[in-house]
Design a protein around this motif. Structure first.
Motif, PDB file in Angstrom:
ATOM      1  N   UNK A  91     -35.981  11.591 -31.465  1.00 49.14           N
ATOM      2  CA  UNK A  91     -35.034  11.529 -32.350  1.00 49.14           C
ATOM      3  C   UNK A  91     -35.465  11.754 -33.810  1.00 49.14           C
ATOM      4  N   UNK A  92     -36.575  10.993 -34.055  1.00 41.16           N
ATOM      5  CA  UNK A  92     -37.103  10.946 -35.443  1.00 41.16           C
ATOM      6  C   UNK A  92     -37.604  12.332 -35.916  1.00 41.16           C
ATOM      7  N   UNK A  93     -38.339  12.920 -35.147  1.00 43.04           N
ATOM      8  CA  UNK A  93     -38.675  14.199 -35.435  1.00 43.04           C
ATOM      9  C   UNK A  93     -37.450  15.192 -35.611  1.00 43.04           C
ATOM     10  N   UNK A  94     -36.763  15.124 -34.745  1.00 39.00           N
ATOM     11  CA  UNK A  94     -35.460  15.958 -34.566  1.00 39.00           C
ATOM     12  C   UNK A  94     -34.646  15.761 -35.992  1.00 39.00           C
ATOM     13  N   UNK A  95     -34.489  14.507 -36.524  1.00 38.52           N
ATOM     14  CA  UNK A  95     -33.908  14.133 -37.618  1.00 38.52           C
ATOM     15  C   UNK A  95     -34.550  14.700 -38.904  1.00 38.52           C
ATOM     16  N   UNK A  96     -35.884  14.800 -38.875  1.00 40.11           N
ATOM     17  CA  UNK A  96     -36.509  15.109 -40.059  1.00 40.11           C
ATOM     18  C   UNK A  96     -36.299  16.659 -40.188  1.00 40.11           C
ATOM     19  N   UNK A  97     -36.411  17.417 -38.922  1.00 41.23           N
ATOM     20  CA  UNK A  97     -36.252  18.931 -38.769  1.00 41.23           C
ATOM     21  C   UNK A  97     -34.968  19.120 -39.386  1.00 41.23           C
ATOM     22  N   UNK A  98     -33.866  18.363 -38.875  1.00 40.54           N
ATOM     23  CA  UNK A  98     -32.414  18.714 -39.384  1.00 40.54           C
ATOM     24  C   UNK A  98     -32.561  18.576 -40.927  1.00 40.54           C
ATOM     25  N   UNK A  99     -33.324  17.536 -41.368  1.00 41.08           N
ATOM     26  CA  UNK A  99     -32.916  17.083 -42.829  1.00 41.08           C
ATOM     27  C   UNK A  99     -33.548  18.333 -43.690  1.00 41.08           C
ATOM     28  N   UNK A 100     -34.793  18.843 -43.183  1.00 41.10           N
ATOM     29  CA  UNK A 100     -35.653  19.616 -44.137  1.00 41.10           C
ATOM     30  C   UNK A 100     -34.842  21.016 -43.908  1.00 41.10           C
ATOM     31  N   UNK A 101     -34.265  21.302 -42.782  1.00 40.53           N
ATOM     32  CA  UNK A 101     -33.459  22.748 -42.475  1.00 40.53           C
ATOM     33  C   UNK A 101     -32.262  22.907 -43.337  1.00 40.53           C
ATOM     34  N   UNK A 102     -31.617  21.525 -43.345  1.00 40.68           N
ATOM     35  CA  UNK A 102     -30.214  21.570 -44.495  1.00 40.68           C
ATOM     36  C   UNK A 102     -30.512  21.861 -45.753  1.00 40.68           C
ATOM     37  N   UNK A 103     -31.572  21.171 -46.105  1.00 37.12           N
ATOM     38  CA  UNK A 103     -31.852  21.467 -47.772  1.00 37.12           C
ATOM     39  C   UNK A 103     -32.247  23.006 -47.957  1.00 37.12           C
ATOM     40  N   UNK A 104     -33.012  23.659 -46.975  1.00 32.06           N
ATOM     41  CA  UNK A 104     -33.050  24.956 -47.119  1.00 32.06           C
ATOM     42  C   UNK A 104     -32.198  25.720 -47.044  1.00 32.06           C
ATOM     43  N   UNK A 105     -31.266  25.620 -46.324  1.00 32.86           N
ATOM     44  CA  UNK A 105     -29.921  26.286 -46.037  1.00 32.86           C
ATOM     45  C   UNK A 105     -29.101  26.089 -47.109  1.00 32.86           C
ATOM     46  N   UNK A 106     -28.961  24.863 -47.816  1.00 34.77           N
ATOM     47  CA  UNK A 106     -28.082  24.663 -48.903  1.00 34.77           C
ATOM     48  C   UNK A 106     -28.484  25.318 -50.086  1.00 34.77           C
ATOM     49  N   UNK A 107     -29.693  25.346 -50.334  1.00 33.87           N
ATOM     50  CA  UNK A 107     -30.481  26.012 -51.448  1.00 33.87           C
ATOM     51  C   UNK A 107     -30.034  27.702 -51.289  1.00 33.87           C
ATOM     52  N   UNK A 108     -30.434  28.331 -50.022  1.00 35.53           N
ATOM     53  CA  UNK A 108     -30.354  29.657 -49.799  1.00 35.53           C
ATOM     54  C   UNK A 108     -28.840  30.179 -49.737  1.00 35.53           C
ATOM     55  N   UNK A 109     -27.924  29.380 -49.235  1.00 39.16           N
ATOM     56  CA  UNK A 109     -26.488  29.815 -49.402  1.00 39.16           C
ATOM     57  C   UNK A 109     -25.845  29.724 -50.692  1.00 39.16           C
ATOM     58  N   UNK A 110     -26.315  28.671 -51.483  1.00 32.67           N
ATOM     59  CA  UNK A 110     -25.659  28.551 -52.829  1.00 32.67           C
ATOM     60  C   UNK A 110     -26.503  29.417 -53.784  1.00 32.67           C
ATOM     61  N   UNK A 111     -27.739  29.957 -53.338  1.00 29.00           N
ATOM     62  CA  UNK A 111     -28.159  30.738 -54.489  1.00 29.00           C
ATOM     63  C   UNK A 111     -27.505  32.242 -54.403  1.00 29.00           C
ATOM     64  N   UNK A 112     -27.236  32.658 -52.892  1.00 33.63           N
ATOM     65  CA  UNK A 112     -26.732  33.845 -52.587  1.00 33.63           C
ATOM     66  C   UNK A 112     -25.135  33.711 -53.056  1.00 33.63           C
ATOM     67  N   UNK A 113     -24.642  32.623 -53.030  1.00 31.36           N
ATOM     68  CA  UNK A 113     -23.030  32.349 -53.517  1.00 31.36           C
ATOM     69  C   UNK A 113     -22.854  32.680 -55.174  1.00 31.36           C
ATOM     70  N   UNK A 114     -24.059  32.211 -55.708  1.00 35.00           N
ATOM     71  CA  UNK A 114     -24.020  32.443 -56.972  1.00 35.00           C
ATOM     72  C   UNK A 114     -24.157  33.816 -57.761  1.00 35.00           C
TER      73      UNK A 114
END
Length: 359
Positions: A91-114
């Motif tokens: 669960x700890x490793x999966x949560x870390x993977x979710x956290x890192x991937x979420x930040x990456x997706x946020x950045x990519x989508x917001x950059x495209x949206x801009x």
């Protein structure tokens, strides 16, 4: 022919739909929230009177991307060496993977949206650290992932249709179903337990059932329960006879054990061999218990399947099936009829059974 790809694609569309709707709901909550800057879902500098559509499209796009990425993470954790880690570490490793991937997706989508919408996001390095809305969204995603995991586990435990019916109280009262049951039992269990000792023997059973869990979803099998060194599996009748799932599952399980023969020989000094009996028909399903609730099956089908499995040693076979069920499967199976009708323990009428030979 069942495949891991088919399972992954099924989980993928569920994940994409779930997270798209979940983040769309988050956008609506933020837009119509009580605070003064509620319209600014990601960027607090946005005009409060801006329309909801851009916010909704941004969050739902994020949700779709997160759905794809989370499905990949889930698939990797379930099909790699990580699945053998302890639950806490898993669960700890999966949560870390979710956290890192979420930040990456946020950045990519917001950059495209801009570059598409008339919205200017501040996306400098570390932009998310001081952004309160991002942390609220991450907290929301955390609880959303718990809900999704619960729904997924419940659906796998009961079966998709069974879970939905349980939610609406369909099984509060006895309900008739047409099902196939299989009893798969470890051969020579007593001698193995004496030689290995209870601790290593328990590890052996754990490894065997881990392999069984790996195979079961590929053949639409539902694991009803484990009883010592025996696993009880079930199928809705249509799924069990489709493509001979109830037959091919057990052969695939045996093949999986053979593939890992070197592992079992090195660790336990023996290759586990299972025998199975399978039968199908109508029976009753009902929700039982109060402190611990579960779905219970009552009827002659279960007793007959268990008794058929008990005939394996007597007839020198590793896989027996009732004639009644065999008639519903295709005729390409290589079977041998047991010459004498068998009187199963606890039953008055004799039953015709067949041995299913290896291809």
């Amino acid at each position: 022919m069942p495949s891991k790809l088919g399972r992954y694609l099924h989980h993928l569309w569920q994940s994409v739909v779930y997270w798209s709707l979940a983040l769309g709901f988050f956008a609506i909550l933020r837009y119509y929230g009580a605070d003064g800057n509620s319209a600014a879902i990601i960027n607090p500098n946005l005009d409060e009177k801006s329309p909801i559509l851009p916010h909704l499209s941004v969050l739902m796009s994020m949700g779709a991307c997160l759905g794809v990425l989370y499905a990949l993470i889930e698939w990797y954790f379930e099909n790699s060496f990580l699945r053998r880690f302890t639950l806490g570490l898993h669960l700890m490793l999966k949560t870390m993977a979710y956290f890192i991937s979420s930040i990456i997706i946020f950045t990519i989508v917001l950059n495209i949206t801009s570059n598409i919408l008339p919205v200017d996001f501040n996306l400098e390095r570390g932009w998310w650290i001081a952004n309160k809305t991002v942390w609220v969204l991450l907290f929301y995603i955390f609880f959303g992932s718990l809900v999704f995991s619960f729904l997924k586990m419940a659906s796998e435990r009961f079966g998709k249709n069974m879970f939905l019916k349980t939610l609406v109280g369909r099984f509060k009262y006895p309900h008739e179903q047409h099902r196939i049951f299989m009893f798969a039992d470890l051969k020579d269990a007593t001698s193995l337990a004496e030689r290995l000792g209870h601790f290593r023997y328990s590890q052996l059973i754990q490894d065997c059932f881990e392999d069984l869990n790996h195979i079961a979803p590929l053949y639409e099998a539902e694991i009803y329960q484990y009883v010592g060194d025996e696993a009880v599996l079930t199928w809705p009748f249509e799924k069990g006879v489709r493509n001979n799932n109830c037959i091919h599952f057990f052969r695939a399980f045996q093949k999986q054990l053979s593939i890992r023969e070197s592992y079992y020989l090195e660790k336990y000094g023996a290759l586990p061999i299972f025998k199975a009996g399978v039968h199908g028909g109508k029976l009753i399903v009902v929700e039982v218990g109060h402190v611990k609730k579960e779905l219970a099956y009552h009827g002659d089908v279960i007793n007959t399947a268990a008794r058929i499995q008990g005939q394996c040693n007597l007839n020198n076979s590793d896989f027996l099936i009732s004639e009644e069920l065999l008639k519903n499967l295709d005729d390409r199976l290589n079977v041998t009829k047991i010459e004498e009708k068998v009187t199963l323990k606890g039953k008055d009428n004799k039953v015709v059974i067949y041995s299913i030979n290896r291809e």
